[in-house]
Scaffold this motif. Sequence first.
Motif, mmCIF file in Angstrom:
data_model
loop_
_atom_site.group_PDB
_atom_site.id
_atom_site.type_symbol
_atom_site.label_atom_id
_atom_site.label_comp_id
_atom_site.label_asym_id
_atom_site.label_seq_id
_atom_site.Cartn_x
_atom_site.Cartn_y
_atom_site.Cartn_z
ATOM 1 N N ASN A 39 -2.066 9.154 -0.823
ATOM 2 C CA ASN A 39 -1.607 7.706 -0.137
ATOM 3 C C ASN A 39 -1.362 6.800 -1.442
ATOM 4 O OD1 ASN A 39 -1.441 8.380 2.519
ATOM 5 N ND2 ASN A 39 -3.635 8.071 2.575
ATOM 6 N N GLU A 40 -2.347 6.918 -2.484
ATOM 7 C CA GLU A 40 -2.283 5.992 -3.567
ATOM 8 C C GLU A 40 -0.994 6.213 -4.300
ATOM 9 O OE1 GLU A 40 -5.786 4.475 -5.868
ATOM 10 O OE2 GLU A 40 -5.972 6.609 -5.976
ATOM 11 N N ILE A 41 -0.352 7.492 -4.523
ATOM 12 C CA ILE A 41 0.833 7.740 -5.197
ATOM 13 C C ILE A 41 2.138 7.257 -4.334
ATOM 14 C CG2 ILE A 41 2.314 9.516 -5.887
ATOM 15 C CD1 ILE A 41 0.128 11.297 -6.427
ATOM 16 N N ALA A 42 1.919 7.234 -2.845
ATOM 17 C CA ALA A 42 3.055 6.895 -2.332
ATOM 18 C C ALA A 42 3.266 5.270 -2.277
ATOM 19 C CB ALA A 42 2.782 7.381 -0.683
ATOM 20 N N PHE A 43 1.964 4.555 -2.302
ATOM 21 C CA PHE A 43 1.801 3.301 -2.360
ATOM 22 C C PHE A 43 2.342 2.665 -3.831
ATOM 23 C CE2 PHE A 43 -1.985 3.126 0.834
ATOM 24 C CZ PHE A 43 -0.998 3.153 1.895
ATOM 25 N N GLU A 44 2.224 3.286 -4.801
ATOM 26 C CA GLU A 44 2.621 2.985 -6.257
ATOM 27 C C GLU A 44 4.112 2.973 -6.086
ATOM 28 O OE1 GLU A 44 1.045 5.958 -8.743
ATOM 29 O OE2 GLU A 44 -0.988 5.210 -8.405
ATOM 30 N N HIS A 45 4.795 3.895 -5.420
ATOM 31 C CA HIS A 45 6.479 3.780 -5.259
ATOM 32 C C HIS A 45 6.676 3.008 -3.999
ATOM 33 C CE1 HIS A 45 5.305 7.215 -7.901
ATOM 34 N NE2 HIS A 45 6.627 7.000 -8.478
ATOM 35 N N GLY A 46 5.923 2.296 -3.431
ATOM 36 C CA GLY A 46 6.353 1.442 -2.330
ATOM 37 C C GLY A 46 6.741 1.879 -1.108
ATOM 38 N N LEU A 47 6.388 3.298 -0.766
ATOM 39 C CA LEU A 47 6.731 4.153 0.306
ATOM 40 C C LEU A 47 5.752 3.991 1.741
ATOM 41 C CD1 LEU A 47 7.910 7.482 -1.526
ATOM 42 C CD2 LEU A 47 9.201 5.685 -0.545
ATOM 43 N N PRO A 48 6.528 3.803 2.725
ATOM 44 C CA PRO A 48 5.613 3.768 3.675
ATOM 45 C C PRO A 48 4.866 5.345 4.150
ATOM 46 C CG PRO A 48 7.634 2.652 4.402
ATOM 47 C CD PRO A 48 7.711 3.507 2.934
ATOM 48 N N ALA A 105 -2.656 -0.828 0.994
ATOM 49 C CA ALA A 105 -1.718 -0.866 2.000
ATOM 50 C C ALA A 105 -1.448 -2.381 2.307
ATOM 51 C CB ALA A 105 -1.762 -0.020 3.012
ATOM 52 N N GLU A 106 -2.422 -3.163 2.549
ATOM 53 C CA GLU A 106 -2.350 -4.292 2.926
ATOM 54 C C GLU A 106 -1.749 -5.326 1.686
ATOM 55 O OE1 GLU A 106 -5.828 -5.616 5.228
ATOM 56 O OE2 GLU A 106 -5.046 -5.056 6.984
ATOM 57 N N LEU A 107 -2.642 -5.086 0.675
ATOM 58 C CA LEU A 107 -2.048 -5.887 -0.645
ATOM 59 C C LEU A 107 -0.979 -5.847 -1.007
ATOM 60 C CD1 LEU A 107 -3.542 -7.528 -3.010
ATOM 61 C CD2 LEU A 107 -3.857 -5.367 -4.100
ATOM 62 N N LYS A 108 -0.271 -4.501 -0.965
ATOM 63 C CA LYS A 108 1.064 -4.156 -1.241
ATOM 64 C C LYS A 108 2.011 -4.350 -0.150
ATOM 65 C CE LYS A 108 -0.652 -1.263 -4.976
ATOM 66 N NZ LYS A 108 -0.268 0.106 -5.475
ATOM 67 N N ASN A 109 1.670 -4.730 1.192
ATOM 68 C CA ASN A 109 2.564 -4.910 2.174
ATOM 69 C C ASN A 109 3.281 -3.670 2.842
ATOM 70 O OD1 ASN A 109 3.257 -6.450 4.519
ATOM 71 N ND2 ASN A 109 5.002 -7.240 3.211
ATOM 72 N N ILE A 110 2.621 -2.543 2.473
ATOM 73 C CA ILE A 110 3.247 -1.208 2.804
ATOM 74 C C ILE A 110 2.741 -0.733 4.296
ATOM 75 C CG2 ILE A 110 3.757 0.932 2.126
ATOM 76 C CD1 ILE A 110 3.045 0.191 -0.753
ATOM 77 N N PRO A 111 3.884 -0.382 5.286
ATOM 78 C CA PRO A 111 3.456 0.142 6.400
ATOM 79 C C PRO A 111 2.451 1.448 6.031
ATOM 80 C CG PRO A 111 5.605 -0.432 6.497
ATOM 81 C CD PRO A 111 5.103 -0.593 5.029
ATOM 82 N N PHE A 112 1.228 1.456 7.028
ATOM 83 C CA PHE A 112 0.575 2.666 6.806
ATOM 84 C C PHE A 112 -0.075 2.978 8.183
ATOM 85 C CE2 PHE A 112 -4.164 3.795 5.577
ATOM 86 C CZ PHE A 112 -3.572 5.163 5.430
ATOM 87 N N MET A 113 0.332 4.114 8.763
ATOM 88 C CA MET A 113 0.096 4.521 10.038
ATOM 89 C C MET A 113 -0.966 5.802 9.995
ATOM 90 S SD MET A 113 2.433 5.329 13.468
ATOM 91 C CE MET A 113 1.696 6.166 14.777
#
Length: 328
Positions: A79-88, A109-117
């Motif tokens: 998840n961290e790697i995905a968030f680093e690249h801005g990916l939901p 996820a909230e800090l970077k405003n990335i959709p996370f389900m």
Amino acid sequence: MSNLKVVLVGLGNFGSGWYRRLRRHPGVQAVCVVEANAQLRETIDSETPFYSTLKEAIISEHPDIVINVTPPHVHTAINEIAFEHGLPVLCEKPISDDIMDAQYIVGQAELKNIPFMISENYRFFAPVLKVKELLDSGTIGHLSSAHIEFDRYHVVPVPYFNRMANGLLEDVAIHHFDMIRYFTGQEAVKVFAVNSNPPGSWTETTTIHLSAWMELDGGTIVDYHGSMMAKGKVTEWYGDWRFEGAEGAIVLTSNRVQLIKEGKADEVYTFDGVGNVLSIDEFLAALKEKREPRPSGRDYLKSQILVHAAAVSSRDGKMVSVEDVLKK
């Protein structure tokens, strides 16, 4: 968003099913796969791009979303790697096998405003959706109690299961605890739980029997029984449920929803052959509509905290406050 390129991370027990589902999904244009075990490449179509690391797949394929189907202890790193690249990210439950990691990754996820389900598929079963509709309509009045039974004899072949302290609670009952929150719209205030193993248990490294009691913030009382050593009754994976209200009751059992009023069955709904909504459908719809997916990581964290509270209660042998359990 539609016709997306998806990177699926993990081809194990659940990943293979996800692969087949994504390949035929109308909202998915292309799928690439990340799997550390190169031998599993033989289990998918030869034309599907295959990578050993997520970073390599992201650089080469430029995917739109990430589906994380790795074992729980790997979730945070992926998840961290995905968030680093801005990916939901649509991630299999739990958020993480560690409650502090779960809080951290939801915060990221909230800090970077990335959709996370979180892929909590039990919420999307047709009978479950019907019960939710009936409860929300107020057809049985003020909800006083809920009784849940889950019974299966199920030996789990997945290695991570036996590494858990409380396998049933952490891997299966988490679904049911999330359903409690989903059905009632209430949060647990207090919980008392006992994790144990019955005589003749098929595992000695984790626990597969659970009894729990909880009080919700709306006054509803919940009692839960779960076993993966059941020799008699067999429930559906989502369990058997009975809701008692001031004006009636709702019973969910074996793809059958019964509404009981004035002591007799008022209506019965059956769901044999009725399709279920998929969590990927909800995720793609949320992305398209630019709204928070259900359940989001933020929402599901509350279910995971409730599971953590039950584990603490069982360990300490006493009732605990869900609000206070993370402060210790």
